[in-house]
Design a protein around this motif. Structure first.
Motif, PDB file in Angstrom:
ATOM      1  N   ALA A 130       0.842  -1.199   0.000  1.00 63.81           N
ATOM      2  CA  ALA A 130       0.000   0.000   0.000  1.00 63.81           C
ATOM      3  C   ALA A 130       0.872   1.241   0.000  1.00 63.81           C
ATOM      4  O   ALA A 130       2.024   1.213   0.465  1.00 63.81           O
ATOM      5  CB  ALA A 130      -0.909  -0.004   1.223  1.00 63.81           C
ATOM      6  N   PRO A 131       0.359   2.359  -0.513  1.00 65.28           N
ATOM      7  CA  PRO A 131       1.169   3.583  -0.571  1.00 65.28           C
ATOM      8  C   PRO A 131       1.424   4.161   0.815  1.00 65.28           C
ATOM      9  O   PRO A 131       0.588   4.074   1.718  1.00 65.28           O
ATOM     10  CB  PRO A 131       0.310   4.530  -1.421  1.00 65.28           C
ATOM     11  N   THR A 133       1.333   7.126   1.614  1.00 62.34           N
ATOM     12  CA  THR A 133       0.422   8.239   1.895  1.00 62.34           C
ATOM     13  C   THR A 133      -0.730   7.824   2.805  1.00 62.34           C
ATOM     14  O   THR A 133      -1.390   8.690   3.378  1.00 62.34           O
ATOM     15  CB  THR A 133      -0.140   8.816   0.580  1.00 62.34           C
ATOM     16  N   ARG A 134      -0.981   6.543   2.966  1.00 59.10           N
ATOM     17  CA  ARG A 134      -2.026   6.117   3.905  1.00 59.10           C
ATOM     18  C   ARG A 134      -1.694   6.488   5.346  1.00 59.10           C
ATOM     19  O   ARG A 134      -2.556   6.470   6.221  1.00 59.10           O
ATOM     20  CB  ARG A 134      -2.266   4.615   3.787  1.00 59.10           C
ATOM     21  N   ARG A 136      -0.900   9.470   6.153  1.00 58.35           N
ATOM     22  CA  ARG A 136      -1.130  10.907   6.316  1.00 58.35           C
ATOM     23  C   ARG A 136      -2.092  11.245   7.455  1.00 58.35           C
ATOM     24  O   ARG A 136      -1.795  12.154   8.259  1.00 58.35           O
ATOM     25  CB  ARG A 136      -1.648  11.490   4.986  1.00 58.35           C
ATOM     26  N   LEU A 290      -8.635  12.420  -7.514  1.00 57.36           N
ATOM     27  CA  LEU A 290      -7.937  11.191  -7.132  1.00 57.36           C
ATOM     28  C   LEU A 290      -6.587  11.511  -6.496  1.00 57.36           C
ATOM     29  O   LEU A 290      -6.170  10.851  -5.533  1.00 57.36           O
ATOM     30  CB  LEU A 290      -7.750  10.299  -8.352  1.00 57.36           C
ATOM     31  N   ALA A 291      -5.886  12.524  -7.029  1.00 59.73           N
ATOM     32  CA  ALA A 291      -4.599  12.916  -6.451  1.00 59.73           C
ATOM     33  C   ALA A 291      -4.785  13.471  -5.045  1.00 59.73           C
ATOM     34  O   ALA A 291      -3.993  13.183  -4.135  1.00 59.73           O
ATOM     35  CB  ALA A 291      -3.919  13.948  -7.346  1.00 59.73           C
ATOM     36  N   ALA A 293      -7.182  12.644  -2.970  1.00 57.55           N
ATOM     37  CA  ALA A 293      -7.507  11.508  -2.105  1.00 57.55           C
ATOM     38  C   ALA A 293      -6.254  10.732  -1.723  1.00 57.55           C
ATOM     39  O   ALA A 293      -6.071  10.362  -0.553  1.00 57.55           O
ATOM     40  CB  ALA A 293      -8.510  10.594  -2.810  1.00 57.55           C
ATOM     41  N   ALA A 294      -5.378  10.490  -2.699  1.00 55.02           N
ATOM     42  CA  ALA A 294      -4.146   9.750  -2.411  1.00 55.02           C
ATOM     43  C   ALA A 294      -3.260  10.526  -1.441  1.00 55.02           C
ATOM     44  O   ALA A 294      -2.704   9.961  -0.490  1.00 55.02           O
ATOM     45  CB  ALA A 294      -3.395   9.467  -3.709  1.00 55.02           C
ATOM     46  N   ALA A 295      -3.121  11.830  -1.658  1.00 58.41           N
ATOM     47  CA  ALA A 295      -2.248  12.646  -0.810  1.00 58.41           C
ATOM     48  C   ALA A 295      -2.726  12.688   0.631  1.00 58.41           C
ATOM     49  O   ALA A 295      -1.924  12.813   1.568  1.00 58.41           O
ATOM     50  CB  ALA A 295      -2.158  14.057  -1.371  1.00 58.41           C
ATOM     51  N   ASP A 299      -6.784   6.681  -0.664  1.00 58.52           N
ATOM     52  CA  ASP A 299      -6.702   6.326  -2.079  1.00 58.52           C
ATOM     53  C   ASP A 299      -7.772   5.323  -2.486  1.00 58.52           C
ATOM     54  O   ASP A 299      -7.821   4.917  -3.651  1.00 58.52           O
ATOM     55  CB  ASP A 299      -5.312   5.770  -2.405  1.00 58.52           C
ATOM     56  N   ARG A 300      -8.637   4.943  -1.561  1.00 62.82           N
ATOM     57  CA  ARG A 300      -9.720   4.010  -1.919  1.00 62.82           C
ATOM     58  C   ARG A 300     -10.905   4.718  -2.573  1.00 62.82           C
ATOM     59  O   ARG A 300     -11.921   4.061  -2.865  1.00 62.82           O
ATOM     60  CB  ARG A 300     -10.182   3.225  -0.696  1.00 62.82           C
TER      61      ARG A 300
END
Length: 399
Positions: A130-131, A133-134, A136, A290-291, A293-295, A299-300
């Motif tokens: 998983a990234p 960024t989770r 954050r 989407l960017a 959300a990921a940041a 990201d889901r």
């Protein structure tokens, strides 16, 4: 008579055979096949039964395992197979009578014991695939987080991410092969990270420190957390909108007219077990949402790049709906045709035409109309005066 499980999932620690319970040893002695990753098989030398190495990627091994149904099979997993482990990936394909599990202490338990941290106060995250960024939402000064990572290189990436976000002063307790003879722990600040010999498996105990900006815990986060082109539900109105949408664990939101994604993102930040689908026809805004959300660690967020109501077809039905853009008679009519009873719907209107539409529908379907008028104090010569934003008409209704 109860069916005898053909599959036993054994949680394996880094001390291999020495750490196995009597039940695990019995299962291994009776097994016709033992299946596990190369690292796990190396911890159990001298197995007398057939051995199958689990392939990479992990998903490729599930069919291999299911093909052995009817034989006595042991699957090896790390620690507790059902805490960020491989257990549920397999058991979702089986009936409850087909399997049993014998867990070992999880890496989180071993890490907390190594650091003397009360586990109930620590956030636990599995970021093997998983990234980063989770992390954050968890980055706040004084917070403690236990993170499972894929390898040593990922620890360096974690240190870089923290430093980039302004949390370079955070302490990283890098823990390798916990519970076994190779176990070791080394500690350094993220901004000073220099380790190049970190072995797998690895966990990091993170003590967050630094001047980075933390994400508040409640809806109505500042607008500057979101990249946008002006198409954003502003902070105060967003807080009221989320209060009306009232996310509950397990629920799904439809965000129609996604824009910057701010409403969906705040919905997703409310709880890890809520989901959101955003509908946005503009590809640039869709990509930006989407960017965002990921940041911000969610990201889901799922995206349907289409206009509503056309894009609504075939989507799982929601528990709540937000209309932030694209409000029309056709959209409301279609929503009333397809939504089940009990769905919470919130629509915001800023134009006179949209306001008139909401008034008509409130008369028809009920619910509550609110007019939100917000003014900010701004300089007026040497003094200050009130500058009003466009009023927002909000309709809250349950279908």
């Amino acid at each position: 008579m109860a069916e005898t499980p053909w599959l036993t999932i054994i949680g394996l620690g880094e001390d291999g055979l020495n750490g196995l319970s009597g039940a695990s040893r019995d299962a291994l002695e009776q097994a016709e096949i033992v299946m596990g990753a190369a690292r796990h098989l190396a911890l159990l030398p001298g197995l007398s039964c057939e051995v199958l190495e689990w392939p990479v990627p992990f998903a490729d091994g599930i069919d291999m395992l299911l093909a052995q149904r009817g034989r006595r099979v042991v699957m090896l997993a790390s620690g507790d197979p059902f805490w960020f482990g491989a257990g549920s990936s397999v058991t979702q394909h089986l009936t409850r009578q087909e399997w049993c599990a014998i867990p070992a202490p999880s890496t989180f338990s071993l890490a907390a014991a190594a650091l003397g941290w009360p586990l109930q106060t620590v956030s636990c995250m599995g970021l093997h695939a998983a990234p980063l960024t989770r992390l954050r939402p968890y980055l706040a000064r004084g917070a403690r987080v236990l993170v499972l990572l894929r390898d040593g290189a990922a620890v360096g990436e974690l240190a870089g991410y923290l430093t980039q976000r302004g949390f370079g002063a955070s302490l990283l307790h890098v823990m390798e092969a916990l519970g076994g003879p190779r176990a070791r722990t080394r500690t350094m600040k993220a901004a000073e990270y220099s380790l190049r010999d970190v072995g797998h498996p690895v966990a990091v105990g993170l003590e967050v420190a630094g001047a980075g900006q933390a994400l508040p815990c409640v809806a109505g986060r500042a607008d500057d957390f979101f990249d946008h082109d002006g198409q954003i539900t502003k902070q105060t109105v967003r807080a009221l909108t989320l209060a009306a949408l009232a996310p509950v664990p397990g629920e799904l939101l439809w965000d129609i007219g996604l824009g910057s994604g701010s409403v969906s993102i705040e919905w997703l930040l409310a709880h890890p077990q809520v989901e959101a689908i955003g509908f946005e026809a503009d590809p640039r805004r869709a990509a930006r949402a989407l960017a965002n959300a990921a940041a911000l660690g969610v990201d889901r967020l799922k995206l349907v790049e289409a206009r509503a109501p056309e894009g609504l077809e075939g989507q799982p039905l929601p528990d709540a709906v937000f209309i932030g853009g694209g409000l029309s008679e056709a959209l409301l009519t279609r929503l009333w045709e397809i939504l089940p009873r009990g769905v919470r719907l919130v629509a915001n209107a800023v134009t006179l035409e949209s306001e008139a539409l909401l008034i008509q529908w409130q008369a028809r379907a009920g619910g509550r109309l609110m007019r939100l008028e917000i003014s900010d104090a701004v300089p007026l010569g040497s003094k200050h005066g009130w500058r009003a934003a466009y009023p927002i008409v909000q309709w809250r209704v349950i279908t």
